[in-house]
Write a protein that holds these residues in place. Structure first.
Motif, PDB file in Angstrom:
ATOM      1  N   ALA A 289       0.849  -1.193   0.000  1.00 43.26           N
ATOM      2  CA  ALA A 289       0.000   0.000   0.000  1.00 43.26           C
ATOM      3  C   ALA A 289       0.884   1.241   0.000  1.00 43.26           C
ATOM      4  CB  ALA A 289      -0.913  -0.001   1.217  1.00 43.26           C
ATOM      5  N   ILE A 290       0.669   2.107  -0.978  1.00 41.29           N
ATOM      6  CA  ILE A 290       1.489   3.320  -1.100  1.00 41.29           C
ATOM      7  C   ILE A 290       0.593   4.554  -1.093  1.00 41.29           C
ATOM      8  CG2 ILE A 290       3.146   4.564  -2.538  1.00 41.29           C
ATOM      9  CD1 ILE A 290       4.070   1.757  -3.504  1.00 41.29           C
ATOM     10  N   LEU A 291       0.894   5.457  -0.177  1.00 39.14           N
ATOM     11  CA  LEU A 291       0.149   6.712  -0.034  1.00 39.14           C
ATOM     12  C   LEU A 291       0.890   7.801  -0.789  1.00 39.14           C
ATOM     13  CD1 LEU A 291      -2.098   8.424   1.436  1.00 39.14           C
ATOM     14  CD2 LEU A 291      -0.417   8.767   3.267  1.00 39.14           C
TER      15      LEU A 291
ATOM     16  N   ILE B 103      -2.685   3.666  -3.473  1.00 39.54           N
ATOM     17  CA  ILE B 103      -2.633   2.562  -4.421  1.00 39.54           C
ATOM     18  C   ILE B 103      -2.294   1.290  -3.651  1.00 39.54           C
ATOM     19  CG2 ILE B 103      -1.164   1.594  -6.253  1.00 39.54           C
ATOM     20  CD1 ILE B 103      -1.185   4.314  -7.552  1.00 39.54           C
ATOM     21  N   ILE B 104      -3.047   0.233  -3.878  1.00 38.92           N
ATOM     22  CA  ILE B 104      -2.749  -1.060  -3.259  1.00 38.92           C
ATOM     23  C   ILE B 104      -2.507  -2.078  -4.370  1.00 38.92           C
ATOM     24  CG2 ILE B 104      -3.615  -2.930  -1.797  1.00 38.92           C
ATOM     25  CD1 ILE B 104      -5.076  -0.883  -0.131  1.00 38.92           C
ATOM     26  N   ASP B 105      -1.323  -2.631  -4.369  1.00 40.83           N
ATOM     27  CA  ASP B 105      -0.916  -3.614  -5.387  1.00 40.83           C
ATOM     28  C   ASP B 105      -1.196  -3.121  -6.809  1.00 40.83           C
ATOM     29  OD1 ASP B 105      -0.052  -5.234  -3.352  1.00 40.83           O
ATOM     30  OD2 ASP B 105      -1.868  -6.469  -3.323  1.00 40.83           O
ATOM     31  N   GLY B 106      -0.899  -1.849  -7.039  1.00 36.69           N
ATOM     32  CA  GLY B 106      -1.015  -1.278  -8.377  1.00 36.69           C
ATOM     33  C   GLY B 106      -2.386  -0.760  -8.752  1.00 36.69           C
ATOM     34  N   GLU B 107      -3.374  -0.907  -7.880  1.00 35.90           N
ATOM     35  CA  GLU B 107      -4.742  -0.453  -8.178  1.00 35.90           C
ATOM     36  C   GLU B 107      -5.067   0.815  -7.385  1.00 35.90           C
ATOM     37  OE1 GLU B 107      -9.423  -1.877  -7.671  1.00 35.90           O
ATOM     38  OE2 GLU B 107      -7.796  -3.185  -6.988  1.00 35.90           O
TER      39      GLU B 107
ATOM     40  N   ASN C  52      -0.139   2.553   9.837  1.00 33.14           N
ATOM     41  CA  ASN C  52       1.039   1.712  10.115  1.00 33.14           C
ATOM     42  C   ASN C  52       1.160   0.516   9.178  1.00 33.14           C
ATOM     43  OD1 ASN C  52       1.687   3.486  12.143  1.00 33.14           O
ATOM     44  ND2 ASN C  52       0.879   2.221  13.795  1.00 33.14           N
ATOM     45  N   ASP C  53       0.099   0.264   8.386  1.00 31.05           N
ATOM     46  CA  ASP C  53       0.151  -0.825   7.399  1.00 31.05           C
ATOM     47  C   ASP C  53       0.762  -0.386   6.067  1.00 31.05           C
ATOM     48  OD1 ASP C  53      -1.179  -2.538   9.186  1.00 31.05           O
ATOM     49  OD2 ASP C  53      -3.152  -1.841   8.503  1.00 31.05           O
ATOM     50  N   LEU C  54       1.018   0.922   5.903  1.00 34.15           N
ATOM     51  CA  LEU C  54       1.555   1.425   4.636  1.00 34.15           C
ATOM     52  C   LEU C  54       2.964   0.888   4.376  1.00 34.15           C
ATOM     53  CD1 LEU C  54       0.460   5.190   4.788  1.00 34.15           C
ATOM     54  CD2 LEU C  54      -0.375   3.482   3.152  1.00 34.15           C
ATOM     55  N   THR C  55       3.248   0.668   3.094  1.00 37.87           N
ATOM     56  CA  THR C  55       4.588   0.242   2.684  1.00 37.87           C
ATOM     57  C   THR C  55       5.496   1.446   2.475  1.00 37.87           C
ATOM     58  OG1 THR C  55       3.502  -1.555   1.499  1.00 37.87           O
ATOM     59  CG2 THR C  55       5.844  -1.201   1.025  1.00 37.87           C
ATOM     60  N   ALA C  56       4.934   2.512   1.925  1.00 33.39           N
ATOM     61  CA  ALA C  56       5.711   3.728   1.659  1.00 33.39           C
ATOM     62  C   ALA C  56       4.777   4.915   1.494  1.00 33.39           C
ATOM     63  CB  ALA C  56       6.573   3.558   0.406  1.00 33.39           C
ATOM     64  N   ILE C  57       5.364   6.108   1.654  1.00 38.77           N
ATOM     65  CA  ILE C  57       4.681   7.368   1.365  1.00 38.77           C
ATOM     66  C   ILE C  57       5.497   8.038   0.264  1.00 38.77           C
ATOM     67  CG2 ILE C  57       4.126   9.655   2.269  1.00 38.77           C
ATOM     68  CD1 ILE C  57       4.110   7.868   5.058  1.00 38.77           C
ATOM     69  N   SER C  58       4.826   8.546  -0.746  1.00 39.56           N
ATOM     70  CA  SER C  58       5.524   9.132  -1.891  1.00 39.56           C
ATOM     71  C   SER C  58       5.061  10.571  -2.080  1.00 39.56           C
ATOM     72  CB  SER C  58       5.245   8.290  -3.146  1.00 39.56           C
ATOM     73  OG  SER C  58       6.100   8.640  -4.187  1.00 39.56           O
ATOM     74  N   PHE C  59       6.003  11.512  -1.947  1.00 41.03           N
ATOM     75  CA  PHE C  59       5.713  12.937  -2.091  1.00 41.03           C
ATOM     76  C   PHE C  59       5.994  13.358  -3.533  1.00 41.03           C
ATOM     77  CE2 PHE C  59       6.705  17.518  -1.522  1.00 41.03           C
ATOM     78  CZ  PHE C  59       5.533  17.907  -0.895  1.00 41.03           C
ATOM     79  N   TYR C  60       5.224  14.272  -4.075  1.00 39.92           N
ATOM     80  CA  TYR C  60       5.176  14.490  -5.527  1.00 39.92           C
ATOM     81  C   TYR C  60       6.307  15.314  -6.130  1.00 39.92           C
ATOM     82  CZ  TYR C  60       3.492  19.359  -5.356  1.00 39.92           C
ATOM     83  OH  TYR C  60       3.382  20.713  -5.188  1.00 39.92           O
ATOM     84  N   ASP C  61       7.217  15.835  -5.323  1.00 41.41           N
ATOM     85  CA  ASP C  61       8.378  16.492  -5.927  1.00 41.41           C
ATOM     86  C   ASP C  61       9.580  16.453  -5.000  1.00 41.41           C
ATOM     87  OD1 ASP C  61       7.964  18.569  -4.127  1.00 41.41           O
ATOM     88  OD2 ASP C  61       7.480  20.085  -5.629  1.00 41.41           O
ATOM     89  N   LYS C  62      10.703  17.032  -5.469  1.00 44.23           N
ATOM     90  CA  LYS C  62      11.955  17.022  -4.715  1.00 44.23           C
ATOM     91  C   LYS C  62      12.212  18.430  -4.170  1.00 44.23           C
ATOM     92  CE  LYS C  62      14.439  13.308  -7.146  1.00 44.23           C
ATOM     93  NZ  LYS C  62      14.594  12.407  -6.004  1.00 44.23           N
TER      94      LYS C  62
ATOM     95  N   GLY D 103      -0.546  14.895  -9.068  1.00 42.98           N
ATOM     96  CA  GLY D 103       0.818  14.519  -8.724  1.00 42.98           C
ATOM     97  C   GLY D 103       0.865  13.523  -7.574  1.00 42.98           C
ATOM     98  N   ALA D 104      -0.101  13.602  -6.660  1.00 43.33           N
ATOM     99  CA  ALA D 104      -0.173  12.641  -5.549  1.00 43.33           C
ATOM    100  C   ALA D 104      -0.387  11.230  -6.078  1.00 43.33           C
ATOM    101  CB  ALA D 104      -1.306  13.030  -4.596  1.00 43.33           C
ATOM    102  N   LEU D 105      -1.247  11.122  -7.075  1.00 44.95           N
ATOM    103  CA  LEU D 105      -1.529   9.822  -7.687  1.00 44.95           C
ATOM    104  C   LEU D 105      -0.308   9.300  -8.432  1.00 44.95           C
ATOM    105  CD1 LEU D 105      -3.659   7.655  -8.329  1.00 44.95           C
ATOM    106  CD2 LEU D 105      -4.345   9.034 -10.293  1.00 44.95           C
ATOM    107  N   GLY D 106       0.333  10.182  -9.217  1.00 41.62           N
ATOM    108  CA  GLY D 106       1.529   9.784  -9.944  1.00 41.62           C
ATOM    109  C   GLY D 106       2.648   9.344  -9.010  1.00 41.62           C
ATOM    110  N   ALA D 107       2.814  10.066  -7.903  1.00 41.98           N
ATOM    111  CA  ALA D 107       3.855   9.722  -6.933  1.00 41.98           C
ATOM    112  C   ALA D 107       3.602   8.337  -6.338  1.00 41.98           C
ATOM    113  CB  ALA D 107       3.900  10.779  -5.831  1.00 41.98           C
ATOM    114  N   ALA D 108       2.335   8.043  -6.039  1.00 44.67           N
ATOM    115  CA  ALA D 108       2.001   6.714  -5.496  1.00 44.67           C
ATOM    116  C   ALA D 108       2.303   5.625  -6.516  1.00 44.67           C
ATOM    117  CB  ALA D 108       0.528   6.681  -5.081  1.00 44.67           C
ATOM    118  N   TYR D 109       1.950   5.870  -7.769  1.00 43.05           N
ATOM    119  CA  TYR D 109       2.241   4.907  -8.841  1.00 43.05           C
ATOM    120  C   TYR D 109       3.745   4.642  -8.956  1.00 43.05           C
ATOM    121  CZ  TYR D 109      -2.154   4.110 -11.407  1.00 43.05           C
ATOM    122  OH  TYR D 109      -3.394   3.679 -11.800  1.00 43.05           O
TER     123      TYR D 109
END
Length: 619
Positions: free
Chosen positions: A4-6, A20-24, A60-70, A346-352
């Motif tokens: 699961a990626i937020l 996104i969970i397992d790519g969905e 706490n079940d999340l695998t990672a958090i992905s922020f949309y820029d650097k 961008g939040a969606l793209g970052a999760a992908y």
């Protein structure tokens, strides 16, 4: 165990969260819908709580958090830009840099502090680049196995435009245009000069452009001056801006107003003032130039990738007029545009990217019709929630046991000239209402466009309204042979539906032209005989499809007016209470939430709600 990626987008404008969970894609939402602050840029705590709840998992079940820029690269760009333009921009430097040093420079810590409100586990935080996040949001949910990728916006870290290529689960960025040379910021500069707000008024500029006279010498002069003095467009679509005309790199404004006034002969227009023909012609000039740039960039993307398919994202990808011209060009076999093309997406793209790039997982292409689930990714409410607002507002209602009976009644109300607030299912992700948080009317009614602008939305009377058409009936009304589910293409209305024009039409005053009967569906036919269409598929949104189909059975027309369920300056409504309040603030005639029908004439007036026009500042 599931991955699961937020995804998070925040701190610039249009904050959002997606999971996104397992790519969905499971859920995605804008923070503004919960806080009721338009373009809310704060950390999307409410949206994050919602998407986690919708996914049925704990933080706490999340695998990672992905922020949309650097953030570090963005700060580097800020410093290098101020250095390059010094001593200009000192005031802007003194206001911006302390904020960065205090807050944004230490983004990881800032994010961790916010995330503590969701859970206590230290989860990995990823920082993909801004335009890579846009590219991922465009390619991964698209129906194509491989595609050219074009992302165009104001600015990310350094990039303002990127061309890439997606194949299976990989994305490669091939070419970039860098700040300060930006198509998005060029368009926003004209948005501001013509008297609209940057980051929200670009839609207005696009809607105003058709009122410009393409045959006018003034329009031609404006184009010559823009192309001769302001912007150099290269054959590959890259642009070079003459920065003496722009202040956004170092100042607190977009434009060097005195230089613009000398160049164009007209001062910046004051917001809310009457719009003269000069500004309409200026809007047309910059719109046409933007279309030319987008088409050249698309041709370059085609040349660099040799792909038959194109996907797009970034704020400029919401310029549905340019998209329509691109579709019309037949440069690609098919084009797919991310419905949340701006920073929220961008939040969606970052999760992908967390799933495909970080985890290296393969991609499963969804071409029925795509991976976005119609963009219906937000919260849904049940009868208990609806009954709660009925009790709260002592609302009078009629409940329908059978939904088909409700659609028959509502279709008849629409055909009688009533305006309907339509609230169903999951809220849309992206800036468009697509039939779940919509205000509906009769496209055949010559008074509908005026009524909905002035009495429902409380916005400028010139702004056009979009149609929703049954997907299978699209070609009966519009010159288009493919679906347009996300309202991202402006397409001509079919010639046989148009009415003849009076002599001197293009010289008439704005509102004389606007209220001339241009077609047999006048409420959705813009001044240039175009429409920004949404086609609705029976399988993607059966309730909305059934309503329009009921209207078709009664009237012979499988098309209605659809605009977002909000007033000007307000985010699209999220929950039933937002919907009921908006209904009571306006001259909407009926409201439908789920299977409940509310008649305005039977309601009491809302109490303590008189300050809503101050609450929602005009955009």
């Amino acid at each position: 165990m599931s991955t699961a990626i937020l995804g998070i987008s925040a701190y610039y404008h249009d904050s959002a969260a997606a999971i996104i969970i397992d790519g969905e894609i499971i859920a995605a939402a804008h923070e503004e819908r919960f806080t009721r602050k338009k373009h809310d840029s704060s950390f999307p705590i409410n949206a994050a709580k919602y998407v986690l709840s919708e996914a049925g998992i704990d933080y706490n079940d999340l695998t990672a958090i992905s922020f949309y820029d650097k953030p570090y690269i963005k700060f580097e760009r800020l410093l290098e830009t101020y250095h390059a333009f010094a001593p200009k921009g000192l005031i802007s430097f003194l206001s911006a840099v302390p904020v960065w040093i205090k807050e944004k420079l230490f983004m990881k810590k800032m994010l961790r502090d916010e995330l503590k409100h969701l859970g206590d586990k230290k989860i990995p935080i990823l920082f993909p680049e801004h335009h890579l996040s846009h590219a991922a949001s465009a390619f991964y949910p698209s129906p194509f196995k491989e595609a050219a990728i074009l992302t165009i916006d104001g600015v990310g870290e350094w990039a303002t435009t990127a061309i890439g290529y997606g194949n299976d689960h990989t994305i490669k960025i091939i070419s970039e245009l860098h700040f300060p040379h930006s198509v998005g910021l060029l368009y926003s500069a004209f948005t501001q000069y013509i008297g609209f707000r940057v980051n929200s008024g670009e839609y207005k500029l696009m809607g105003l452009a058709p009122y410009g006279n393409p045959n006018s010498q003034q329009t031609k002069n404006y184009k010559e001056k823009i192309l001769g003095e302001m912007v150099d467009i290269r054959e590959d679509g890259s642009v070079l801006l003459n920065m003496k005309y722009f202040k956004y790199a170092t100042g607190l404004k977009m434009t060097a107003d005195k230089k613009w006034t000398r160049l164009f002969g007209i001062p910046p227009r004051n917001a809310e003032s009457e719009i003269s023909q000069e500004y309409m012609n200026m809007a047309l000039a910059i719109q046409q130039i933007t279309e030319e740039i987008v088409l050249k960039l698309a041709k370059t993307a085609k040349k660099l990738t040799n792909s038959d398919y194109l996907v797009m994202a970034g704020g400029v990808a919401l310029n549905s007029v340019a998209n329509g011209k691109l579709l019309e060009s037949k440069l690609f076999k098919d084009i797919w545009i991310q419905p949340a093309a701006g920073d929220a997406g961008g939040a969606l793209g970052a999760a992908y990217l967390g799933w495909h790039l970080w985890k290296g997982e393969k991609r499963h292409v969804n071409n029925k019709p795509d991976g976005m689930k119609g963009a219906y990714l937000g919260p849904e409410f049940n009868n208990k929630d609806i009954l709660g607002i009925i009790r709260k507002h002592n609302a009078q209602y009629k409940y329908f046991e059978h939904f088909n009976e409700l659609t028959e009644v509502v279709a008849e109300k629409i055909s009688e000239g009533n305006v309907i607030g339509w609230f169903q299912g999951r809220m849309e992700f992206g800036p468009r209402a697509l039939g779940n948080r919509s205000i509906l009317g009769d496209a055949r009614n010559p008074e509908m466009q005026k009524k909905m602008n002035l009495k429902i939305k409380y916005r400028e009377g010139f702004r056009p309204f979009a149609p929703t058409v049954l997907e299978e009936d699209t070609q009966d009304y519009f010159v288009m042979d493919s679906p347009s589910p996300y309202m991202l293409h402006v397409i001509p209305v079919k010639e046989e539906r148009l009415k003849p024009l009076p002599a001197g039409y293009s010289e008439m005053e704005l509102y004389e032209r606007l209220y001339h009967l241009r077609s047999d569906v006048p409420a959705i036919t813009h001044i240039d005989f175009s429409a920004r269409i949404q086609s609705v598929n029976k399988n993607t949104n059966p309730k909305y499809w059934n309503l329009i189909n009921a209207f078709k059975k009664q009237t012979g027309y499988g098309v209605i007016v659809n605009t977002s369920f909000n007033v000007r300056g307000e985010p699209i409504v999220c929950n039933p209470d937002d919907g009921f309040r908006c209904f009571m603030r306006t001259e909407m005639d009926f409201l439908v939430i789920g299977n409940y029908l509310f008649d305005k004439n039977q309601q009491e007036k809302l109490i303590n709600d008189s300050n809503w026009k101050e609450q929602f500042k005009l955009d």
